[in-house]
Design an enzyme around this catalytic site. Structure first.
Site, PDB file in Angstrom:
ATOM      1  N   GLY A 106      -5.785  22.891 -33.058  1.00 28.39           N
ATOM      2  CA  GLY A 106      -6.635  22.014 -33.859  1.00 28.39           C
ATOM      3  C   GLY A 106      -6.985  22.629 -35.196  1.00 28.39           C
ATOM      4  N   LEU A 107      -7.241  23.947 -35.194  1.00 26.51           N
ATOM      5  CA  LEU A 107      -7.533  24.632 -36.452  1.00 26.51           C
ATOM      6  C   LEU A 107      -6.308  24.657 -37.360  1.00 26.51           C
ATOM      7  CD1 LEU A 107      -9.671  27.578 -35.097  1.00 26.51           C
ATOM      8  CD2 LEU A 107     -10.451  25.784 -36.639  1.00 26.51           C
ATOM      9  N   ASP A 163      -8.962  37.422 -32.630  1.00 25.82           N
ATOM     10  CA  ASP A 163      -8.324  36.113 -32.549  1.00 25.82           C
ATOM     11  C   ASP A 163      -9.205  35.077 -31.858  1.00 25.82           C
ATOM     12  OD1 ASP A 163      -6.107  37.006 -33.827  1.00 25.82           O
ATOM     13  OD2 ASP A 163      -4.966  37.429 -32.007  1.00 25.82           O
ATOM     14  N   ASP A 215       0.812  -1.223   0.000  1.00 30.81           N
ATOM     15  CA  ASP A 215       0.000   0.000   0.000  1.00 30.81           C
ATOM     16  C   ASP A 215       0.842   1.267   0.000  1.00 30.81           C
ATOM     17  OD1 ASP A 215      -2.401  -1.199  -0.222  1.00 30.81           O
ATOM     18  OD2 ASP A 215      -3.180  -0.647   1.736  1.00 30.81           O
TER      19      ASP A 215
END
Length: 516
Positions: free
Chosen positions: A409-410, A274, A36
């Site tokens: 991502g863009l 932006d 543990d």
């Protein structure tokens, strides 16, 4: 069984360890079997602490169960006191040791140690990590703090931060500075950074600032009742919540000192060119109750996103999250099953996920950008730099954290759009390497064929129509945030038409079909 896979919260003794590790001159004697001690890694590896947690384990083994395990526990307590000389000791049992019913609290009381020994009753099979931290801190306050004369100047206690908390170190620094600017002194910050002697002085403060309800609300309620200390109800995560928090502490303290909010850039940037092209993006939010509530408000009111779904894993906050979900017109997801969370995200097809380390992995598998907003977290969410979530600077950090995955991502989508260009095609190397393909990864027809076959199997699951290479290529031109939905719709359409292969024509036929 859940400990062998992903879990949002550990057992309650891990919560107690978070309190002990965050404090000074406090030691935790944990009745636990060998094995543990894995919990040490949570702090030394994930949080990158420069010292191990102040925990002594009895580490009994199978052969000890037929002997005197209670004796092992007493010896561990004496050794811990002699070696570390703490101001106080907390004692308890791990989930496994709880089964042998040795009663660590009762055993410790009979030892006559010259310091406070505080027993913890943490039901491992009914409650979890956040409860363990909350209950441990409450017991420390209950046993150590006493009513005292208030400080001459208006002061407060900051309560709730622990070790292994999501940005707790930087949140405390940000809020301490904000309180200082308002002319309010901080009497004690606890449990993180406090000693048992400090907790004994908590009664001197005029009010309490509760930063993390999951780990400090029980203690805050106790102090309100016993020491006549009201506590703040607003968690200052986000620009709007920070302004509300300031208004609340002004009422509690009587402060009228003007604040300089010029460092708050998030409000301007979220209205700038932006960012406005990201307005309306659908987000799914999941984490602990406090951070989910804050994130939902920021997403809708400050970033202009659409909340497509939200939920939390700690059931203690289920009522709050359901109330928020009703206000947002979505259904709340209350679960600690990451597979159900993944299934929900896949069904909703959001353009971004705001979640935990678990959702970061889910996002990778589904191809959806993810920003981490809540524990559980991994090593990258304990940065060396100053990176709070609370206050004005916290609002700036949140803006960056949420916007960047969408922007990246863009950028990825633009690269896909121009993949036929001589500079951006798949055969070209990275642009920052001069656009030259390394010789070691020259085109290999066999490898490309194998990759296409693997892609077809992955995209269909092996039991629906297979994507032809040209159709797969055309699919990649679709924006990343709707590509998954387009793939599933096309596969469903192909199956309904009895098609075994998906061509470019099939892709556009499906698009026309679902556009009706």
């Amino acid at each position: 069984m859940k400990l062998t896979v992903w879990t949002y919260e550990g057992p309650p003794h891990v919560g107690a360890m978070r309190v002990a590790t965050g404090m000074k001159k406090l030691h935790y004697v944990l009745h636990a079997p060998q094995g543990d001690t894995y919990a040490d890694l949570l702090f030394t590896m994930i949080e990158r602490r420069d010292h191990r947690p102040p925990v002594t384990y009895t580490t009994f083994q199978a052969r000890d169960l037929g002997a005197d395990t209670a004796g092992l526990f007493k010896k561990a307590c004496r050794d811990a006191y002699d070696r570390f000389q703490p101001e106080a000791i907390i004692v308890g049992a791990s989930c496994t040791a709880e089964l042998i019913q040795d009663d660590p609290g009762g055993l410790a009381e009979t030892m006559g140690l010259p310091i406070p020994v505080i027993p913890l009753e943490l039901p491992s099979y009914q409650r979890k990590e956040n409860f363990g931290a909350d209950e441990t801190f409450f017991q420390l306050v209950k046993h150590l703090a006493r009513p005292q004369a208030k400080t001459e100047r208006v002061s407060c206690n900051i309560i709730g931060p622990t070790a292994l908390g999501f940005r707790h170190r930087d949140d405390v620094a940000e809020i301490t500075n904000l309180l200082f600017e308002c002319g309010i002194e901080v009497n004690v910050t606890a449990p993180m950074g406090a000693t048992p002697s400090d907790i004994a002085q908590m009664g001197k403060a005029h009010f309490n600032v509760l930063l993390y309800p999951e780990t400090g609300e029980t203690a805050a309620r106790y102090c309100e009742k016993e020491f006549d200390q009201p506590y703040t109800k607003t968690v200052p995560i986000g620009a709007g919540a920070t302004q509300d928090f300031i208004a609340e502490i002004r009422v509690l303290s009587g402060s009228t000192v003007p604040l300089d909010s010029q460092a708050l850039r998030q409000t301007w940037w979220s209205r700038s060119v932006d960012s406005t092209y990201l307005t309306g993006k659908r987000v799914f939010i999941f984490g602990d109750g406090t951070h989910v509530k804050a994130a939902a408000r920021i997403a809708r009111d400050e970033m202009g996103f659409e909340v497509a779904g939200l939920g939390c894993y700690n059931r203690e906050y289920a009522r709050d999250i359901r109330t928020i979900a009703k206000e947002f017109g979505v259904e709340a997801l209350i679960t600690d099953d990451y597979l159900l969370v993944e299934k929900t995200i896949e069904a909703l097809q959001p353009e971004m996920i705001l979640g935990t380390q678990m959702e970061r992995h889910i996002g990778k598998r589904l191809g959806i950008p993810c920003a981490v907003i809540s524990a559980p977290v991994h090593v990258q969410d304990f940065p060396a730099r100053y990176s709070p979530q609370m206050g004005f600077e916290g609002a700036n950090v949140i803006f960056d954290t949420w916007i960047h995955p969408l922007v990246m991502g863009l950028e990825e989508h633009l690269l896909h759009m121009f993949r036929e260009d001589f500079e951006f095609n798949d055969a070209a190397g990275p642009s920052h390497h001069g656009g030259h393909q390394p010789a070691g990864i020259a085109s290999n027809p066999l490898r490309e064929a194998a990759a296409q076959e693997q892609s077809a199997v992955q995209s269909t699951g092996g039991d629906v129509a297979i994507w032809l290479a040209e159709a797969e290529k055309e699919l990649k031109k679709i924006p990343f945030f709707v590509r998954g939905k387009a793939r599933r719709n096309t596969e469903t359409y192909a199956t309904s038409q009895g098609l075994s292969e998906i061509s470019v024509d099939t892709l556009y036929e499906a698009k026309a079909f679902y556009a009706r």
